[in-house]
Design a protein around this motif. Sequence first.
Motif, PDB file in Angstrom:
ATOM      1  N   MET A 191       0.840  -1.199   0.000  1.00  0.00           N
ATOM      2  CA  MET A 191       0.000   0.000   0.000  1.00  0.00           C
ATOM      3  C   MET A 191       0.878   1.253   0.000  1.00  0.00           C
ATOM      4  O   MET A 191       0.614   2.199  -0.746  1.00  0.00           O
ATOM      5  N   LYS A 218      -9.137   6.116  -5.259  1.00  0.00           N
ATOM      6  CA  LYS A 218      -7.756   5.676  -5.050  1.00  0.00           C
ATOM      7  C   LYS A 218      -7.727   4.147  -4.990  1.00  0.00           C
ATOM      8  O   LYS A 218      -7.210   3.527  -4.053  1.00  0.00           O
ATOM      9  N   ARG A 227      -6.045   2.133  -6.396  1.00  0.00           N
ATOM     10  CA  ARG A 227      -4.731   1.477  -6.419  1.00  0.00           C
ATOM     11  C   ARG A 227      -4.391   0.883  -5.056  1.00  0.00           C
ATOM     12  O   ARG A 227      -3.643  -0.091  -4.978  1.00  0.00           O
ATOM     13  N   PHE A 228      -4.948   1.448  -3.990  1.00  0.00           N
ATOM     14  CA  PHE A 228      -4.648   0.890  -2.669  1.00  0.00           C
ATOM     15  C   PHE A 228      -5.364  -0.442  -2.437  1.00  0.00           C
ATOM     16  O   PHE A 228      -4.923  -1.260  -1.640  1.00  0.00           O
ATOM     17  N   ASN A 250      -8.549  13.658  -6.779  1.00  0.00           N
ATOM     18  CA  ASN A 250      -9.160  12.415  -6.295  1.00  0.00           C
ATOM     19  C   ASN A 250      -8.211  11.228  -6.306  1.00  0.00           C
ATOM     20  O   ASN A 250      -8.587  10.141  -5.894  1.00  0.00           O
ATOM     21  N   ALA A 251      -6.991  11.430  -6.800  1.00  0.00           N
ATOM     22  CA  ALA A 251      -6.042  10.321  -6.807  1.00  0.00           C
ATOM     23  C   ALA A 251      -4.713  10.720  -6.182  1.00  0.00           C
ATOM     24  O   ALA A 251      -3.723  10.015  -6.311  1.00  0.00           O
ATOM     25  N   ALA A 252      -4.715  11.856  -5.497  1.00  0.00           N
ATOM     26  CA  ALA A 252      -3.472  12.338  -4.892  1.00  0.00           C
ATOM     27  C   ALA A 252      -2.974  11.381  -3.813  1.00  0.00           C
ATOM     28  O   ALA A 252      -3.700  10.499  -3.343  1.00  0.00           O
ATOM     29  N   TRP A 278      -1.623   8.343   7.042  1.00  0.00           N
ATOM     30  CA  TRP A 278      -0.889   7.072   7.100  1.00  0.00           C
ATOM     31  C   TRP A 278      -0.558   6.706   8.555  1.00  0.00           C
ATOM     32  O   TRP A 278      -0.762   5.555   8.970  1.00  0.00           O
ATOM     33  N   VAL A 296     -11.332  11.973   0.959  1.00  0.00           N
ATOM     34  CA  VAL A 296     -10.454  11.320  -0.011  1.00  0.00           C
ATOM     35  C   VAL A 296      -9.750  12.340  -0.905  1.00  0.00           C
ATOM     36  O   VAL A 296      -8.560  12.212  -1.188  1.00  0.00           O
ATOM     37  N   MET A 355      -7.421   8.410   2.163  1.00  0.00           N
ATOM     38  CA  MET A 355      -7.213   7.283   1.251  1.00  0.00           C
ATOM     39  C   MET A 355      -8.545   6.713   0.771  1.00  0.00           C
ATOM     40  O   MET A 355      -8.785   6.590  -0.418  1.00  0.00           O
ATOM     41  N   SER A 356      -9.402   6.387   1.711  1.00  0.00           N
ATOM     42  CA  SER A 356     -10.592   5.600   1.362  1.00  0.00           C
ATOM     43  C   SER A 356     -11.713   5.804   2.374  1.00  0.00           C
ATOM     44  O   SER A 356     -12.458   4.881   2.646  1.00  0.00           O
TER      45      SER A 356
END
Lengths: 331, 331, 331, 331
Positions: free
Chosen positions: C19, C233, C235-236, D7-9, D16, D199, D204-205
């Motif tokens: 991730m 996102k 991709r995660f 939206n994809a940064a 994290w 997001v 992230m999600s």
Amino acid sequence: MMFLSDNAASVHPRVWDAMRAADAADAPYDGDGLSQELDARFSDLFGRDCAALWVATGTAANCLALATLCPPHGGVVCHREAHIEVDEGGAPGFYLHGAKLMLADGDGAKLTPEAIRTVIDPIRDDVHQVQPHAISVTQASEYGRSYRPDELAAIGALAAERGLGLHVDGARFANAVAFLGCTPAEAVGPAQALSFGCVKNGGMSAEAIVFFDPALADVARYRRKRAGHLQSKGRFLAAQVMAMLEGDLWLANARAANAAATEIAGACGARLMHPVEANELFVRLSPTEREVLRGQGFGFYDWGADAARFVTAWNTRDDDARALAKAIANL
Amino acid sequence: MMFLSDNAASVHPRVWDAMRAADAADAPYDGDGLSQELDARFSDLFGRDCAALWVATGTAANCLALATLCPPHGGVVCHREAHIEVDEGGAPGFYLHGAKLMLADGDGAKLTPEAIRTVIDPIRDDVHQVQPHAISVTQASEYGRSYRPDELAAIGALAAERGLGLHVDGARFANAVAFLGCTPAEAVGPAQALSFGCVKNGGMSAEAIVFFDPALADVARYRRKRAGHLQSKGRFLAAQVMAMLEGDLWLANARAANAAATEIAGACGARLMHPVEANELFVRLSPTEREVLRGQGFGFYDWGADAARFVTAWNTRDDDARALAKAIANL
Amino acid sequence: MMFLSDNAASVHPRVWDAMRAADAADAPYDGDGLSQELDARFSDLFGRDCAALWVATGTAANCLALATLCPPHGGVVCHREAHIEVDEGGAPGFYLHGAKLMLADGDGAKLTPEAIRTVIDPIRDDVHQVQPHAISVTQASEYGRSYRPDELAAIGALAAERGLGLHVDGARFANAVAFLGCTPAEAVGPAQALSFGCVKNGGMSAEAIVFFDPALADVARYRRKRAGHLQSKGRFLAAQVMAMLEGDLWLANARAANAAATEIAGACGARLMHPVEANELFVRLSPTEREVLRGQGFGFYDWGADAARFVTAWNTRDDDARALAKAIANL
Amino acid sequence: MMFLSDNAASVHPRVWDAMRAADAADAPYDGDGLSQELDARFSDLFGRDCAALWVATGTAANCLALATLCPPHGGVVCHREAHIEVDEGGAPGFYLHGAKLMLADGDGAKLTPEAIRTVIDPIRDDVHQVQPHAISVTQASEYGRSYRPDELAAIGALAAERGLGLHVDGARFANAVAFLGCTPAEAVGPAQALSFGCVKNGGMSAEAIVFFDPALADVARYRRKRAGHLQSKGRFLAAQVMAMLEGDLWLANARAANAAATEIAGACGARLMHPVEANELFVRLSPTEREVLRGQGFGFYDWGADAARFVTAWNTRDDDARALAKAIANL
């Protein structure tokens, strides 16, 4: 001599007459004079404030009623052999947007508070399990059994205690009332909604949904239209329902059907699988016996491997009922 | 002298007769002899293999048809003023499980290939946007305009090119065919499904969904039941549809209605908002003028602030049409 | 020492790493490099052409898969204790627009061809009854039982014979494969769709729906978006799934969990309600015994009045498993 | 130098960190400590009693929120270019079971009371037309315009007057609040529900649905599960939301993105199609000019034939923003 079902019988002459009398153009949909009278007529009949909507089928009546009592994420407790579960092609799933039928057992296709509790008590009160929102009972039941007023009151008490709505599928409500000899109000118990059947009882294409909480009817009106069940010449449906109520034709017709069933039942003795409390008979008959009866011109459905179902109707002739009784006695 | 709508007019005597003739018990649902004949009758009418289902309303017909052509995640292109968008209480959203109506413009509430392309061409071919799956046109349109065969062919060609289904809402299909003087097949074009209207044309409570791809009908049969539209005494609906087809009563009735509309149109001149190509007239009339007409006993709906809608029916009397024409001419 | 469930365990370090490695911006939704690799990776794994979509939960995976196999008016046969029936809050009713779950019995929450036939054979082939369109089995089952390849083949043969789709709920597919020691292809049988679980097996928030018929995936992509499950996102999620596949981490994790379960099972003897064929143990334990275990620091769920459920995970420590085994042996 | 979308940064380091800190097993679903804190944190933020649910996407947030405000037979007024209408793949139709989006116009993709009235006033109050039940506004709008508190108050007053619910799609709520310099409460107005975006702002999600009427959240919890959006390791979503709220990271991130947008806007002058009130720029640029910019390494989406959309994010580097500003100035 057909005992297949009451659902395709001829239409009663007084229903025909009422329909003909409604032929002249009136306001469309349910704006006509007859449709506008329904609330008052049913309020009289049940002795409390009612709002009533006509629809063409019992399936539509049941599902539109239930949709006012249960959200898409909820569940409706019904008998494992209820019409809504077994014979409506999944219509509750459609009308209730995926709500779940929760199946209970019970003698004669009748629910009891115990049977309902057996279904709902193990449901964890969390979002992972569908929560019950309503109960649906059938009066008379799929096996022609009628709920006594105290039985309905007990179910209604459980419903109230658990915050559940109560719906009565009355496709053969008239037969139940005729059998019970009680008032319509007693025969429907503390329900919020009743599917009041006419088609099986001498009507052509009209049932009524009777809401005992008129606010529910306001929602149901939108959903009836949305389901394509708001007929533009609705006066012909209202006319049917009014004709059934006029002079208690609905009870007269039901009494005739019940009487025919009772006549036949007298010949069945231990063959009867269920007491006859409406206009249906479930009779143990071997394949050979059924063949004999069919050979004599009697029409009926098999009921599993070793039984048959006979249904009488408002227009079952006395002679036919007696002939069937005699034929069964002679087996 | 009512010109409010054709949707609440009296039932034609031959429809009544056919219904009475169907009174004797027959197989329930669509198992009766009349229902079983429908496929063949419509196949004859359209000169190709058809499967036909009766339902009680045009809303049910439209939505059951569209549900066979568009999945829940798809879209149906229709005119911004189409009945399915404006007047069906959201029924397409119900029957198509949330599919989207995609609204196109067009003169006289008619679609054109250009108008359709204007709607669908900008749709990105990705999952973020609802993709079109079908087109629905109305024959005759909400403004009483009829699609010419070549117009339908062009729309059908676009549909085929883009892999879209084509549905025709024919609540007033008879009026369109009567006006066009073409064959029914030409008037429906390369559609997969047609809502064939009867109620506005002398019927009581029956429309037909005609599928030109019988496989679609097989799905629609399940969905009709699931929507509570499979009546147990379906023979009375089949009888209505058959009566309309018999001896081309449907065309005779439509011609009568159209003739009355033409009679009135002759008096309207520049007042007409749309050419009269069926049985509806949209007439520019000031509030005062409308008051005058109502004072003379004419019934009709306002159409916005400065116009009125008049609808004729199979049973509009010549005298009434002439009287209205004269009254308008005299304004 | 928690044996409550594998569904809330920590995330495997290699999943975390993957991730983190995916943090740099890439194309949104499933346009990123990792998402684009999924089809190929699963095609390798199963030795046939696959299309794979990530989603966040097993419920979404199951329901999106089933929605490609069963129309709104159809039914899905599953075990009475299947997750889709018991623990998904009615999600199948939502995603399948009211389709019906048809409940079969079977030892260890496993279906058999016989059990399936018992459910579907009595269904009359008419529109009044919901017709089955698919079968869903759970590998490993709710009781931690694994279908042998020949069992799945037999169910698949029945499905093919009756024209039914086949879905495998593989929330614990890894545990089944690890137990069976067969290939993934053998463990999924002739299914059209598999919910490939990761979350219970060291993932955080990604499952995969693997379609063995890529055309189904094309529909599912639209429905995933429509259900709000297409994360921008993404991709995660892809990274999690890829990490699980990389070097067969999924199998290593499952073997670890299974080994811990086997260790504990060795101490349970006749207490075991079901053979241990994955990472779940259902153990007969009296209330007093459960109290003793909890007093020693073991966490687990009661399973009815006289049993408990223990679930091991990829990170269950050997010491903890041995300690539990010993504690049970000492009861 | 990517200005394609926020939206994809990448995910913010503090997000994290919070996720890593949540790794240890906790209660599943939303039973963990972090999830349990959400209501209180949002109640603090908005200064009134809130109930908050995490979900993975803005589409799910919007649709779960709207489903509490509008029944299946109702309608939701939104802008013609709203995300729920244009970019959610028909999700509102799915979650609201076929309810209708009612499209209003308005400058900058913002609604006004007048625009809303233009849509709802012509709707006849009868069952034939879908009735409005809610309004959805987007803060900031699809064109990066922010509603002022008095504008929201006026819309809320209209909603209250007509008995409509009010939902705010706040996918970029942070950017609006940062721009407006008002309190979060002022920026959401008298809404019942807010989709609180994370997001696009460094998450992230995880997004949050904030209900200002906690009773609505009780319904939404069931529907979230039913939609497959109740993740078992929900603590990782709660951790993201909490991290965003902690120390007002959400505002810091939004300010950074807005500042970059402002920097670029300074160079755009009359090229700007909309005032920049958040982190999006819509800039008139000919195809040749866009080619020049792309040749210099700038990534962005075309917006029609003669414009481009640039979106900044929490991590847009000052240098990149300045470089883009300079490049545009030099065109």
